[in-house]
Design a protein around this motif. Structure first.
Motif, short mmCIF file in Angstrom:
data_model
loop_
_atom_site.label_atom_id
_atom_site.label_comp_id
_atom_site.label_asym_id
_atom_site.label_seq_id
_atom_site.Cartn_x
_atom_site.Cartn_y
_atom_site.Cartn_z
N GLY A 106 58.15 45.05 67.30
CA GLY A 106 58.71 43.73 67.87
C GLY A 106 58.38 43.53 69.63
N ASP B 189 63.31 38.77 69.45
CA ASP B 189 64.42 37.84 68.85
C ASP B 189 64.33 36.16 68.90
OD1 ASP B 189 64.55 38.27 71.92
OD2 ASP B 189 66.52 37.36 71.90
N THR C 66 62.71 40.56 65.53
CA THR C 66 63.37 41.89 65.88
C THR C 66 63.35 42.70 65.00
OG1 THR C 66 64.69 40.73 67.78
CG2 THR C 66 65.16 43.02 67.23
#
Length: 405
Positions: A16, A21, A26
């Motif tokens: 990631g 996010d 994530t």
């Protein structure tokens, strides 16, 4: 005189990105999670592959070391000590996790705008857009009008499409408008014609691509998409590495869907192919034909389209092993001053939720018989890849990245 070969392993991410996010990604890690599943036996499929992930050639070039640099963890059956070339990690600055964003930035041009997307509602497309599309394309209507997996929606609506003459229109979380229709019953040229109309209508909405998705077969059990896919894409906002090399009087070989991604800009030789074996063969063919200072760029789409989107971990693992098994052929054809770069445009973790791309960092594996071994670190933009190739080919520096060579 030097040449450069850039292989894009479509969707082969390695963990990631710092802003994952924002995209709900994530913890995603395409290559790493496949290696973990393979080592656990979960990715075993006796008629396809079994055991820990076996990619010794990519590992020798630094894929294990790159994943460890990206995530802090070394996946099973991979090494932290490369045996040749240089390795590093690419981090995207463009917004989104789309194919054009990744490819344009790799070629030295980060995307300076936000793509348009269709809402996750049903129906999905604006009614006035569909009304004008049907009128201009002289269609009896459309089917679909929703977010869907391509193979799933063709199985669902393909028979009705053949019976009614209505194309299947769908999208995904990416900035795309996709149109599926039967190659024979609807007609391939007719499909391309209506896709061009759809592209003209969706371009003001900043929809990155209209994709023609032809299929064959006579019923839901036998439908299969063909290699005659065509992407109608918005052109990059400024000259890419492809344009710069072409303008310098050099050859640019675009293999697979590369020419479509760049809207044909900067391409001197367009070579289509279907499936990993054929795309690899085409790459080797281009190396035989390419002159001094040529740039060869191949997109190996199957990792993404056949295995990532379908969340097929055994298939993805087998595809990585197949690609790895053929790397020695490519390396054996390198001239002393040729440069080989392996990278990716985004992730598509087959162990992740959903069926869409994942916002990930990507590997940068660099090899030349004349290049010393080493680490290039975590690059703050994919554009460093393009600028490094530009430097290798003797081109003037661009505006957006820095060479690691």
């Amino acid at each position: 005189m030097p040449r450069a070969i850039l292989c894009i392993l479509d969707s082969v991410g390695i963990g990631g990105a710092p802003d994952a996010d924002k995209y709900g990604d994530t913890g995603s890690n395409t290559f790493g999670h496949i290696a973990e599943w393979a080592a656990s036996g979960k990715a075993d499929k006796p008629d396809l592959r079994s055991g820990p992930l076996n990619v010794p050639n990519m590992d020798a070039l630094g894929i294990g070391a790159a994943i460890q640099l990206s995530t802090g963890t070394l996946p099973p059956n991979l090494s932290a000590t490369p045996k040749g070339g240089r390795f590093g990690v690419g981090r995207e600055v463009s917004n989104g996790k789309d194919t054009p964003s990744g490819h344009w930035e790799i070629a030295g041009v980060p995307v300076p705008f936000d793509w348009g997307y269709f809402p996750q509602t049903e129906p999905t497309f604006p009614p006035d857009l569909i009304e004008e599309f049907i009128a201009r394309a002289k269609l009896p209507g459309i089917l679909g009008d929703k977010h869907a997996s391509g193979t799933t929606i063709i199985a669902e609506l393909g028979e009705e499409s053949i019976r009614t003459g209505k194309p299947i229109c769908y999208t995904s979380i990416d900035s795309v408008f996709q149109i599926a229709a039967h190659e024979a019953h609807f007609g391939l040229d007719r499909l391309y014609e209506i896709c061009q109309i759809a592209f003209e209508l969706t371009a003001p909405l900043m929809i990155g691509r209209v994709i023609a998705r032809p299929f064959i077969g006579e019923d839901s059990a036998s439908f299969k998409r063909t290699g005659n896919r065509r992407d109608f894409a918005i052109a990059p906002p400024e000259p890419t590495l492809l344009d710069r090399n072409q303008q310098a009087g050099n050859q640019v070989y675009a293999i697979g869907k590369i020419s479509d991604i760049y809207a044909g800009h900067g391409v001197t030789h367009k070579m289509k192919g279907t499936g990993l074996p054929q795309l690899f063969d085409k790459t080797l063919d281009a190396m035989e034909m390419a002159d001094d200072n040529a740039f060869i760029m191949t997109n190996f789409v199957d990792f993404d389209s056949e295995y990532g989107h379908r969340r097929d971990v055994p298939g993805y693992a087998a595809a990585l092993e197949y690609f790895d098994s053929r790397l020695p052929e490519l390396i054996s054809k390198l001239r002393p001053d040729d440069l080989l770069v392996l990278s990716a445009d985004h992730g598509n973790d087959p162990t992740w939720q959903g069926t869409d791309h994942t916002r990930e960092q990507v590997p940068i594996l660099v090899f030349s018989p004349s290049l010393s071994q080493g680490e290039i670190g975590i690059r703050t933009t994919f554009a460093d890849i393009g600028e490094s190739i530009a430097r290798w080919l003797g081109l003037a520096p661009g505006r957006h990245g820095k060479s690691f060579l």
